[in-house]
Design an enzyme around this catalytic site. Structure first.
Site, PDB file in Angstrom:
ATOM      1  CE  LYS A 180      10.806  96.266 113.024  1.00 46.21           C
ATOM      2  NZ  LYS A 180      10.837  97.036 114.176  1.00 46.21           N
TER       3      LYS A 180
HETATM    4  C1  LIG Z   1      11.129  98.586 114.486  1.00 45.57           C
HETATM    5  C2  LIG Z   1      11.921  99.684 113.897  1.00 45.57           C
HETATM    6  C3  LIG Z   1      12.771 100.480 114.668  1.00 45.57           C
HETATM    7  C4  LIG Z   1      12.829 100.401 116.159  1.00 45.57           C
HETATM    8  O1  LIG Z   1      13.217  99.185 116.629  1.00 45.57           O
HETATM    9  P1  LIG Z   1      13.137  98.892 118.210  1.00 45.57           P
HETATM   10  O2  LIG Z   1      13.972  97.661 118.333  1.00 45.57           O
HETATM   11  O3  LIG Z   1      11.698  98.659 118.525  1.00 45.57           O
HETATM   12  O4  LIG Z   1      13.710 100.055 118.903  1.00 45.57           O
HETATM   13  C5  LIG Z   1      13.541 101.430 114.041  1.00 45.57           C
HETATM   14  N1  LIG Z   1      13.467 101.624 112.711  1.00 45.57           N
HETATM   15  C6  LIG Z   1      12.639 100.901 111.929  1.00 45.57           C
HETATM   16  C7  LIG Z   1      12.613 101.160 110.473  1.00 45.57           C
HETATM   17  C8  LIG Z   1      11.831  99.925 112.508  1.00 45.57           C
HETATM   18  O5  LIG Z   1      10.986  99.239 111.726  1.00 45.57           O
END
Ligand SMILES: *Cc1c(COP(=O)(O)O)cnc(C)c1O
Length: 374
Positions: A180
């Site tokens: 992210k």
């Molecule tokens: C990465 C992501 C998640 C999940 O995030 P985690 O921290 O890995 O649980 C949820 N929604 C979207 C749109 C994502 O890109």
């Protein structure tokens, strides 16, 4: 050696190492003062009063739905063009996800008209997702939610640091997973409009216990009560320490990503006429992803392989959630024409803060070549 272009690349360095060492030397590794500081700093950056750090965005979505009393017997409108976690969270609380189509291939945000058409007497909430970091129209979704009596939740995994996120919804959830815009390896954060909701979330994060481990360790509290069925969705000091370092650079990184996304749009529009670039511009975005839609006749598989041979990693965001076998078995026969068209052509190009405009040119050129001669 030929340069390799990865899809995403976390920036972790000396400052993060130092921050981790400090936690280890402090002798306290589980949720404590650093987590609190991280929450305060994150809230401040988003112009919010407070925030709750959690173990992941997935855990955060679960807690939000729980704290907003969404459970069995109600329906929640969700995108299918999202990571599966958005929809899984609805099932965790026993509610029914109802998939809503996107507006169009060029505007792949949730469709207001399809959302309206899928509202029933049982609909209680809607989860919107800022696909790729491109903000949905929060003002319009706020009025949509109000006129239909719905709770509005943002899956803001792609949009940390963006102005307006977490301001007009009932709750917004962010992710700090490794790919992210900023990372704590695993981790998440929640903003909520109502202090009471945020406090309920804070309680649920740690088994609904009335005191924390650190309070008891320090003798501030003798025992505790458990007031409802809670979870262990805590963040720890090591992650918060990394998060504090990363947060300092988030806005700078988002700006860099935006600049790269703008560059992509310019060179791709010029060099590959058959390519469709979703969204109008890269102005209102955290530029988490660089999605393009390949010409209809192009084999995506061949393009991906061709780019990989050139050292360029690509991906697909996302296979539609309603088409996964688990969801197909649960809810057979669902068709979302625009989502399916979009996902059949979508290709995500490398985009991260360590790239340069020169890299964008190299990747664009390679893409043009593989499309012409896959
Ligand atoms: C990465 C992501 C998640 C999940 O995030 P985690 O921290 O890995 O649980 C949820 N929604 C979207 C749109 C994502 O890109």
């Amino acid at each position: 050696m030929k340069k390799l272009f990865s899809l995403s690349d976390p920036v972790l360095g000396q400052k993060e190492k130092q921050a981790l060492c400090e936690v280890i030397e402090s002798g306290w590794v589980t949720m404590g003062e650093r987590v609190t500081r991280f929450e305060e700093a994150f809230a401040k950056l988003h112009d919010a009063k407070n925030a709750v750090a959690v173990g992941s965005c997935t855990a955060g979505l679960h807690l939000c739905l729980k704290a907003l009393n969404i459970g069995p017997g109600v329906e929640v409108l969700v995108p299918s063009l999202t990571f599966v976690a958005t929809v899984n969270a609805v099932l965790y609380v026993g509610a029914t996800p109802v998939f809503v189509d996107i507006q169009s291939e060029a505007a792949p945000h949730l469709s207001f008209s399809d959302a309206k058409a899928k509202c029933t007497a049982k609909t209680k909430a809607i989860i919107v997702m800022h696909y790729g970091g491109y903000l949905v129209d929060l003002t319009s979704w706020r009025s949509f939610a109000e006129s239909n009596g719905l709770i509005l939740i943002e899956d803001a995994a792609h949009a940390p640091g963006m102005e307006g996120v977490g301001r007009s919804s009932d709750a917004a959830v962010f992710s700090f997973f490794g790919n992210k815009n900023m990372t704590t390896a695993e981790g998440g954060m929640i903003l909520a409009r109502e202090t009471s909701v945020l406090e309920r979330i804070r309680r649920l994060r740690s088994h609904s216990m009335t005191t924390g481990t650190l309070d008891r360790y320090r003798g501030h509290a003798y025992s505790y009560d458990v007031t409802s069925l809670g979870f262990n969705y805590r963040m720890d000091e090591l992650r918060a320490a990394i998060g504090l370092v990363q947060l300092d650079r988030l806005l700078e990184w988002n700006a860099k990503r935006r600049k790269l996304a703008k560059k992509y749009r310019e060179v791709l529009a010029l060099q590959i006429p058959g390519l469709l670039l979703p969204f109008n511009s890269a102005a209102q975005t955290a530029a988490h992803l660089m999605p393009v839609l390949l010409p209809q006749t192009t084999s995506r598989e061949k393009v991906m392989q061709g780019l990989l041979n050139a050292g360029i990693q690509t991906s697909i965001h996302y296979p539609p959630v309603h088409t996964f076998s688990f969801y197909r078995n649960l809810y057979p026969g669902i068709r979302l024409q625009e989502t399916e068209n979009f996902c059949a052509r979508e290709l995500t190009l490398p985009l991260h803060q360590s790239m340069e405009e020169m890299d964008v040119e190299i990747i664009a050129k390679a893409l043009g070549k593989t499309i012409l001669d896959p």
